[in-house]
Design an enzyme around this catalytic site. Structure first.
Site, mmCIF file in Angstrom:
data_model
loop_
_atom_site.group_PDB
_atom_site.id
_atom_site.type_symbol
_atom_site.label_atom_id
_atom_site.label_comp_id
_atom_site.label_asym_id
_atom_site.label_seq_id
_atom_site.Cartn_x
_atom_site.Cartn_y
_atom_site.Cartn_z
ATOM 1 N N LYS A 112 38.289 35.740 49.922
ATOM 2 C CA LYS A 112 38.931 37.062 49.864
ATOM 3 C C LYS A 112 38.089 38.013 49.014
ATOM 4 O O LYS A 112 37.843 39.154 49.409
ATOM 5 C CB LYS A 112 40.330 36.927 49.245
ATOM 6 C CG LYS A 112 40.961 38.241 48.848
ATOM 7 C CD LYS A 112 42.327 38.055 48.216
ATOM 8 C CE LYS A 112 42.324 37.779 46.748
ATOM 9 N NZ LYS A 112 42.142 38.941 45.862
ATOM 10 N N ASN A 113 37.656 37.539 47.845
ATOM 11 C CA ASN A 113 36.971 38.441 46.916
ATOM 12 C C ASN A 113 35.548 38.775 47.348
ATOM 13 O O ASN A 113 34.910 39.658 46.765
ATOM 14 C CB ASN A 113 36.961 37.846 45.501
ATOM 15 C CG ASN A 113 38.333 37.919 44.862
ATOM 16 O OD1 ASN A 113 39.251 38.535 45.408
ATOM 17 N ND2 ASN A 113 38.476 37.301 43.704
ATOM 18 N N ARG A 119 48.790 37.176 49.595
ATOM 19 C CA ARG A 119 47.645 38.059 49.338
ATOM 20 C C ARG A 119 46.343 37.259 49.348
ATOM 21 O O ARG A 119 45.283 37.828 49.620
ATOM 22 C CB ARG A 119 47.804 38.743 47.983
ATOM 23 C CG ARG A 119 48.911 39.762 47.938
ATOM 24 C CD ARG A 119 48.880 40.490 46.622
ATOM 25 N NE ARG A 119 47.495 40.871 46.330
ATOM 26 C CZ ARG A 119 46.999 41.044 45.112
ATOM 27 N NH1 ARG A 119 47.749 40.897 44.069
ATOM 28 N NH2 ARG A 119 45.746 41.395 44.948
ATOM 29 N N CYS A 143 48.013 46.227 35.805
ATOM 30 C CA CYS A 143 48.647 45.242 36.689
ATOM 31 C C CYS A 143 49.168 44.115 35.833
ATOM 32 O O CYS A 143 49.064 44.146 34.609
ATOM 33 C CB CYS A 143 47.679 44.755 37.751
ATOM 34 S SG CYS A 143 46.442 43.651 37.109
ATOM 35 N N ARG A 200 43.211 46.464 32.811
ATOM 36 C CA ARG A 200 42.188 46.541 33.877
ATOM 37 C C ARG A 200 41.680 47.956 34.154
ATOM 38 O O ARG A 200 41.898 48.517 35.222
ATOM 39 C CB ARG A 200 42.710 45.889 35.158
ATOM 40 C CG ARG A 200 42.961 44.419 34.967
ATOM 41 C CD ARG A 200 43.366 43.737 36.229
ATOM 42 N NE ARG A 200 42.238 43.357 37.069
ATOM 43 C CZ ARG A 200 42.360 42.664 38.193
ATOM 44 N NH1 ARG A 200 43.546 42.307 38.603
ATOM 45 N NH2 ARG A 200 41.309 42.353 38.911
ATOM 46 N N ASP A 237 40.199 32.878 37.684
ATOM 47 C CA ASP A 237 41.105 32.742 38.828
ATOM 48 C C ASP A 237 41.525 31.282 39.082
ATOM 49 O O ASP A 237 42.321 31.023 39.987
ATOM 50 C CB ASP A 237 40.468 33.323 40.104
ATOM 51 C CG ASP A 237 40.450 34.849 40.069
ATOM 52 O OD1 ASP A 237 41.066 35.435 39.171
ATOM 53 O OD2 ASP A 237 39.809 35.451 40.967
#
Ligand code: UD1
Length: 430
Positions: free
Chosen positions: A22-23, A405, A123, A128, A313
């Site tokens: 995803k990233n 997500r 968030c 951030r 992560d």
């Protein structure tokens, strides 16, 4: 809202395929804004965040076409064609859904000489800020104002090269400025740049599009700006966070999984730590075999760091794993200021965790017990799924949209390996 219901205790056995990262996919998709030709991305994961970015790109005027499997395309492939950029504004309603939307800023300013992008705001895992993205573009000659919650950037005569020294490693700022620099006049040097595999994947794609970049894979990237980029075909790198998550799923349930379409070198730091905790890794054809060696897991200290260190992560998943390990584990988070939101939820399942500032001391317990839990972000949510897989009794993980997500068909993949797990749709609820 959908939930995931798990009855824990089954060791996972079988194989799981990992998707494209995803990233990596998100910045690669925004790179399509840099050229009027077609960028074909193969191995693109199907995830809520990818859809969100597709919606943003569509409203900038990018044509998106799914061309499926076939030809030389392994897995699914999607064409992105930004022939004419019809709108340079990224509105609040789309950016607030996903912070990575700010990655349109660099490409839009570089190609169109202007952009108006909503500030993403804070968030669940911390403040951030995006100050490094903004300062870098200013050094490249953009005039930037923050007004009405938007970053308004103008560079009517185009961007120029600059030396940009990052005071801290930022994946997003490296990606945004790297993309902007490909079309700037002259040389840009990014010092203390992020080296995450997703950044390197973006560099490879930009080079395939005609960008001139050296220092690939290091913390100093040199970019010689070119007048235009062209189309390319690029295969998205495997998702190392999905890989590490399933490795920990095998470990926490005492099972054995073949994790396919991925590579061990993408998770070296995590694999090293997990091996010390008692998890066994073997490289196999097209993937990794992960099992828990000799039964017991032992507590091990972990500190998150930029790549090639242990990824933030995977911190929440590691904490879940350490909850039932023998002895104690100290988990220290150095990247985000508020990334232990999963700790109190794990404690509701019987974990013994003491949080002190940026560190959490986890004392192993014999077993976790199922409970209704919820999390405020993607990786925290999946850590609760892992805990649920190992816990005695039933766990319900609420707010599943976080999982959607970043994990494609999570419950299907785990169920196929023996987990007792199901998605409870809202309409099925009483
Ligand atoms: C990316 C990943 C995210 C991962 C993170 C760190 C994507 C879409 N997301 O997020 O999953 O957890 O890298 O590996 O790729 N910072 C500033 N100013 C800035 C930018 C960042 O102070 O302008 C700080 C952040 O608040 C954070 C640290 O730098 O404390 C690292 O953030 P960064 O690497 O930029 O994370 P993202 O790119 O947002």
């Amino acid at each position: 809202m959908d939930r995931i219901r798990i009855r824990g205790g089954n060791p996972l056995r079988g194989s799981i395929e990992v998707g494209g990262a995803k990233n990596a996919a998100l910045p690669l998709m925004t790179a399509s804004l840099l050229t009027d030709e077609t960028l074909v991305l193969k191995n693109l994961p199907i995830l809520a965040d990818i859809n969100t970015l597709c919606n943003l790109l569509l409203q900038h005027g990018v044509a998106i076409h799914m061309n499926g499997a076939g030809g030389d395309c392994a897995g699914r492939a999607v064409d992105f064609t930004a022939k004419d950029i019809t709108n340079t504004t990224a509105p609040y309603d789309l950016v607030r859904k996903m912070r990575a939307s700010v990655l349109v800023l660099g490409p839009l300013v570089a190609r169109c000489g202007e952009a108006k992008v909503s500030l993403p705001g804070g968030c669940a895992i911390g403040a951030r800020p995006v100050d490094l993205h903004i300062k870098g573009l200013e050094l490249m000659g953009a005039q930037i104002e923050i007004t009405g919650g938007y970053i308004v950037a103008k560079a009517p005569k185009g961007l120029h090269g600059a030396e940009i020294v990052f005071p801290k490693v930022s994946v997003g700022a490296t990606e945004n400025l790297l993309m902007a620099a490909t079309l700037a006049k002259g040389e840009t040097v990014l010092v203390n740049a992020a080296r995450e595999p997703e950044v390197t994947d973006l560099v490879h794609c930009l080079v395939a599009m005609g960008a001139k970049i050296s220092g690939i894979g290091t913390d100093t990237l040199r970019i010689q700006g070119v007048d235009r980029l062209h189309g390319a075909r690029h295969m998205v790198v495997p998702d190392r966070i999905e890989t590490g998550t399933y490795a920990m799923a095998a470990a926490i349930t005492g099972g054995e999984l073949d994790i396919l379409n991925t590579r061990l070198d993408l998770i070296s730091a995590a694999a090293k730590v997990l091996a010390q905790a008692g998890v066994e890794f073997t490289e196999i054809d097209n993937g990794i075999r992960v099992s828990r060696a000799n039964g017991a897991l032992h507590g091990i200290d972990v500190m998150t760091e930029p790549f090639p260190g242990f990824p933030t992560d995977l911190q929440a998943q590691m904490m879940a794993l350490m909850c039932t390990a023998g002895g104690a584990a100290m988990i220290t988070e150095t990247i985000f200021e508020n990334r232990f939101m999963h700790a109190p939820e794990l404690m509701r399942m019987g974990a013994r965790i003491t949080v002190h500032g940026a560190s959490a001391l986890v004392r192993g317990v014999e077993r976790l017990t199922g409970a209704p839990v919820m999390a405020t972000d993607l990786r925290a949510s999946v850590s609760l799924v892992l805990a649920g897989l190992a816990a005695e009794g039933e766990t319900t993980v609420n707010r599943v949209y976080h999982l959607d997500r970043g994990y494609e068909r999570l419950e299907e993949k785990l169920a196929a390996c023996g987990a007792d797990i199901e998605r409870v749709r809202e309409r099925d609820d009483d």
